[in-house]
Motif scaffolding. Structure first.
Motif, mmCIF file in Angstrom:
data_model
loop_
_atom_site.group_PDB
_atom_site.id
_atom_site.type_symbol
_atom_site.label_atom_id
_atom_site.label_comp_id
_atom_site.label_asym_id
_atom_site.label_seq_id
_atom_site.Cartn_x
_atom_site.Cartn_y
_atom_site.Cartn_z
ATOM 1 N N ASP A 169 13.269 -4.450 -14.946
ATOM 2 C CA ASP A 169 13.143 -5.837 -14.650
ATOM 3 C C ASP A 169 13.816 -6.478 -16.081
ATOM 4 O OD1 ASP A 169 11.887 -5.688 -12.323
ATOM 5 O OD2 ASP A 169 9.691 -6.155 -13.457
ATOM 6 N N GLU A 170 13.746 -5.712 -17.270
ATOM 7 C CA GLU A 170 14.317 -6.266 -18.301
ATOM 8 C C GLU A 170 15.930 -5.984 -18.307
ATOM 9 O OE1 GLU A 170 14.243 -5.067 -23.194
ATOM 10 O OE2 GLU A 170 12.645 -4.294 -21.851
ATOM 11 N N HIS A 171 16.356 -5.209 -17.338
ATOM 12 C CA HIS A 171 17.741 -4.754 -17.753
ATOM 13 C C HIS A 171 18.334 -5.099 -16.027
ATOM 14 C CE1 HIS A 171 17.906 -3.079 -21.387
ATOM 15 N NE2 HIS A 171 16.792 -2.806 -21.356
ATOM 16 N N GLY A 172 17.580 -5.717 -15.138
ATOM 17 C CA GLY A 172 18.182 -6.115 -13.962
ATOM 18 C C GLY A 172 18.431 -4.848 -13.131
ATOM 19 N N LEU A 173 17.565 -3.949 -12.750
ATOM 20 C CA LEU A 173 17.954 -2.865 -12.245
ATOM 21 C C LEU A 173 17.047 -2.468 -11.010
ATOM 22 C CD1 LEU A 173 18.268 -0.157 -15.236
ATOM 23 C CD2 LEU A 173 19.965 -1.693 -14.407
ATOM 24 N N TRP A 174 17.238 -1.783 -10.148
ATOM 25 C CA TRP A 174 16.176 -1.329 -8.915
ATOM 26 C C TRP A 174 15.695 -0.137 -9.360
ATOM 27 C CZ3 TRP A 174 18.623 3.306 -7.597
ATOM 28 C CH2 TRP A 174 19.984 3.315 -7.513
ATOM 29 N N VAL A 175 14.808 0.480 -8.622
ATOM 30 C CA VAL A 175 14.142 1.666 -8.918
ATOM 31 C C VAL A 175 13.885 2.270 -7.272
ATOM 32 C CG1 VAL A 175 12.139 2.782 -9.615
ATOM 33 C CG2 VAL A 175 12.764 0.712 -10.897
ATOM 34 N N ILE A 176 14.416 3.777 -7.318
ATOM 35 C CA ILE A 176 13.848 4.354 -5.884
ATOM 36 C C ILE A 176 13.129 5.487 -6.769
ATOM 37 C CG2 ILE A 176 14.717 6.036 -4.364
ATOM 38 C CD1 ILE A 176 17.553 4.706 -4.391
ATOM 39 N N GLU A 177 11.878 5.558 -6.158
ATOM 40 C CA GLU A 177 10.930 6.763 -6.762
ATOM 41 C C GLU A 177 11.466 7.883 -5.492
ATOM 42 O OE1 GLU A 177 6.272 7.803 -6.859
ATOM 43 O OE2 GLU A 177 7.041 5.638 -5.827
ATOM 44 N N ASP A 178 11.590 9.178 -6.227
ATOM 45 C CA ASP A 178 11.823 10.236 -5.400
ATOM 46 C C ASP A 178 10.391 11.049 -5.364
ATOM 47 O OD1 ASP A 178 12.124 12.773 -4.450
ATOM 48 O OD2 ASP A 178 14.220 12.979 -5.374
ATOM 49 N N ALA A 179 9.444 10.709 -4.343
ATOM 50 C CA ALA A 179 8.318 11.158 -4.213
ATOM 51 C C ALA A 179 8.199 12.318 -3.497
ATOM 52 C CB ALA A 179 7.286 9.886 -3.924
ATOM 53 N N ALA A 180 9.289 12.946 -3.207
ATOM 54 C CA ALA A 180 9.285 14.158 -2.178
ATOM 55 C C ALA A 180 8.121 15.030 -2.355
ATOM 56 C CB ALA A 180 10.489 14.884 -2.378
ATOM 57 N N HIS A 181 7.533 15.340 -3.887
ATOM 58 C CA HIS A 181 6.720 16.205 -4.070
ATOM 59 C C HIS A 181 5.338 15.813 -4.289
ATOM 60 C CE1 HIS A 181 9.611 19.064 -6.697
ATOM 61 N NE2 HIS A 181 10.094 18.863 -5.359
ATOM 62 N N SER A 182 5.254 14.752 -3.900
ATOM 63 C CA SER A 182 3.919 13.985 -4.187
ATOM 64 C C SER A 182 3.060 13.028 -3.361
ATOM 65 C CB SER A 182 3.934 13.171 -5.601
ATOM 66 O OG SER A 182 5.073 12.342 -5.462
ATOM 67 N N PRO A 183 3.137 13.043 -2.002
ATOM 68 C CA PRO A 183 2.356 12.622 -1.239
ATOM 69 C C PRO A 183 0.865 12.625 -1.338
ATOM 70 C CG PRO A 183 3.068 14.292 0.129
ATOM 71 C CD PRO A 183 3.806 14.227 -1.291
ATOM 72 N N GLY A 184 0.244 11.395 -1.485
ATOM 73 C CA GLY A 184 -1.317 11.475 -2.113
ATOM 74 C C GLY A 184 -1.305 11.480 -3.630
ATOM 75 N N GLY A 185 -0.275 11.635 -4.291
ATOM 76 C CA GLY A 185 -0.282 11.586 -5.766
ATOM 77 C C GLY A 185 -0.554 10.067 -6.256
ATOM 78 N N TYR A 186 -0.721 10.049 -7.536
ATOM 79 C CA TYR A 186 -1.027 8.875 -8.092
ATOM 80 C C TYR A 186 -0.921 8.613 -9.616
ATOM 81 C CZ TYR A 186 -5.816 9.777 -8.885
ATOM 82 O OH TYR A 186 -7.148 10.528 -9.594
ATOM 83 N N PHE A 187 -0.549 7.645 -10.103
ATOM 84 C CA PHE A 187 -0.784 7.334 -11.591
ATOM 85 C C PHE A 187 -1.691 6.128 -11.718
ATOM 86 C CE2 PHE A 187 2.686 4.372 -10.690
ATOM 87 C CZ PHE A 187 2.375 3.263 -11.738
#
Length: 399
Positions: A156-174
Motif C-alpha cells: 500500500d505504501e508503494h502502490g503495489l499489488w500482492v499475489i499470495e502463492d499459497a500452493a503449499h498451505s490450504p488450511g494454514g494461517y497467520f
C-alpha cells in the motif's frame, strides 16, 4: 527399530496422494453424468473451496502454474512490470511474471524460516522511486504462512499489488496485528492467491489449481482469461445476437479444469481438515525426535503463525531439516528406501535466470539454505512405523 523393517515394504516417498473409495466413486459418478468438462462440479468445487479458505470468490483452473499465469495477467503484468519474489520456490512463482513479459526481481529469504524476507523487500522498495516495482509474490513455503499484513502494508505504501502463492498451505494461517487468524488465500491482504492440487499437495486432483480473491472485478476477469478471453454473460457483452452468442473480448487461454477432476477435489476437500491435523501430528513427532539432536536443525516456523493458545498455522506441506552433509544424507536415505527430496534449488541459479543477469552469490541466505535443506516424508498416510524408521536413519547418519 532394525533396518530389516524395510525389506518387504514399498519405498517411503517425501509426499504421496491419498485416494479413497469415496474419491473413486465421486469420479465414476461424474464420468457417468452428462458433463466431463465445465459442468456443475466446477462451480461446486469453486464455492466449496472459497468457503474453506474464507474468500468470496474462487476460480478453478488446470494447474497451479496456470493459476499464477492468470493472476499475473489479471493484474496487468507486462513488459514494463518488475515483480519481487523469493528464489526459494518452485520456478512457476517467478516464471508467471516472465510469461507476461515482465522482469523478475528476487529478494533474499529469512534464514530462520526460508520465507521471503519482508525487511529485504522493504530495502528494495525504498531504494527505488515509487512505481519502479509493480507487485510482490510472497510464497507460503512448505506450508509456513508469510505475514501478509506486513507485505500488504509495504504494498500500500508503494502502490503495489500482492499475489499470495499459497500452493503449499490450504488450511494454514497467520495471526494479524489484531490477534485474528488470517487463513491463507482468504483475500484479506492479497489481491489474489493461488493454490495447487498436484498429487503431493494437501488436496489432490491429479492436476489442478485455484485462484481466490475478494475482488469481483478480478474474479470476472479471471473467468474470461481461463476460457480464451470469451464471455457468454449478456451483461458484459458489447452486443448480443442471440442465445448462441459469445464474445472474445481479449486474448485468453484454455486453462479450464474438467468436471471429473473437480469431483475428485470436492471429495478430497471433505477430508482436508483431517489431513491437515495428521500432518501436524507427524510434524510434532519429528520435532520431538530431533529436538536437541546435534547436527540436525529443523526449519523454523514463522512466529506470526502461532495463535494465542500456541497452536500453529503451519500447514506442513513439507517438513524440512538442515544438515551439513545434505548430499550424504540424501544418498544414505535412498539406500534405505527413503526418498527424501530437496526443496528448492534457488531459482536465480538456474541457467535461464542466469541468462537474465542473475548468478550464484546474489542471494547468500537462499544459497546457504539450499546447501543444507532436505524434505523428509510428510503425508497423512505415513505410518508411525515408517516415520520411526525415517527418524532412526536420519539420526544414524548424522550421529
Amino acid at each position: 527399530m532394525s533396518s530389516e523393517f524395510r525389506t518387504n515394504i514399498k519405498p517411503i516417498p517425501y509426499g504421496r496422494q491419498h485416494i479413497t473409495e469415496d474419491d473413486i466413486q465421486a469420479v465414476i459418478e461424474t464420468l457417468q453424468s452428462d458433463y466431463l468438462t465445465q459442468g456443475p462440479k466446477v462451480v461446486e468445487f469453486e464455492r466449496a473451496f472459497a468457503a474453506y479458505v474464507g474468500a468470496e470468490y474462487a476460480v478453478a483452473v488446470s494447474n497451479g502454474t496456470a493459476a499464477l499465469h492468470l493472476a499475473a495477467l489479471a493484474l496487468g503484468v507486462n513488459e514494463q512490470s518488475r515483480v519481487i519474489t523469493t528464489p526459494i520456490t518452485f520456478a512457476a512463482s517467478a516464471n508467471c511474471v516472465r510469461y507476461c513479459g515482465g522482469t523478475v526481481a528476487f529478494a533474499d529469504i529469512d534464514p530462520e524460516t526460508a520465507l521471503l524476507d519482508v525487511d529485504k523487500v522493504k530495502q528494495m522498495l525504498e531504494s527505488k522511486p515509487k512505481g519502479y516495482y509493480a507487485g510482490i509474490i510472497p510464497v507460503d513455503f512448505a506450508g509456513n504462512p508469510v505475514n501478509l499484513e506486513a507485505f500488504r502494508r509495504l504494498a500500500d505504501e508503494h502502490g503495489l499489488w500482492v499475489i499470495e502463492d499459497a500452493a503449499h498451505s490450504p488450511g494454514g494461517y497467520f495471526v494479524d496485528s489484531k490477534g485474528e487468524k488470517q487463513l491463507c488465500g482468504n483475500g484479506n491482504y492479497a489481491n489474489l492467491a493461488i493454490f495447487s492440487f498436484h498429487p503431493v499437495k494437501h488436496i489432490a486432483t491429479g492436476e489442478g489449481g485455484m485462484i481466490t480473491t475478494n475482488d469481483g472485478k478480478l474474479y470476472n476477469e479471471l473467468l474470461k482469461l481461463r476460457t480464451h478471453g470469451i464471455t457468454r454473460d449478456p451483461n458484459l457483452m458489447e452486443e448480443n445476437h442471440g442465445g448462441w452468442y459469445m464474445e472474445m473480448q481479449e486474448l485468453g487461454y484454455n486453462y479450464r479444469i474438467p468436471d471429473m477432476l473437480c469431483a475428485l477435489g470436492i471429495s478430497q476437500l471433505q477430508r482436508a481438515d483431517a489431513g491437515l491435523a495428521r500432518r501436524k501430528e507427524i510434524a510434532n513427532v519429528y520435532d520431538n525426535a530431533f529436538e536437541g539432536s546435534p547436527g540436525i536443525e529443523v526449519l523454523g516456523t514463522n512466529p506470526d503463525a502461532f495463535d494465542a493458545a500456541g497452536e500453529t498455522g503451519h500447514a506442513y506441506h513439507l517438513y524440512v531439516i538442515r544438515v551439513e552433509d545434505r548430499k550424504g544424507l540424501y544418498d544414505f536415505l535412498r539406500e534405505h528406501g527413503i526418498f527424501a527430496q530437496v526443496h528448492y534449488i534457488p531459482a536465480h541459479t538456474m541457467p535461464y535466470y542466469r541468462g537474465l543477469g542473475y548468478g550464484k552469490g546474489d542471494f547468500p541466505e537462499a544459497e546457504h539454505y539450499y546447501s543444507q535443506c532436505l524434505s523428509l516424508p510428510m503425508y497423512p498416510t505415513l505410518t508411525q512405523q515408517e516415520q520411526e524408521f525415517v527418524i532412526e536413519k536420519v539420526k544414524e547418519f548424522v550421529g
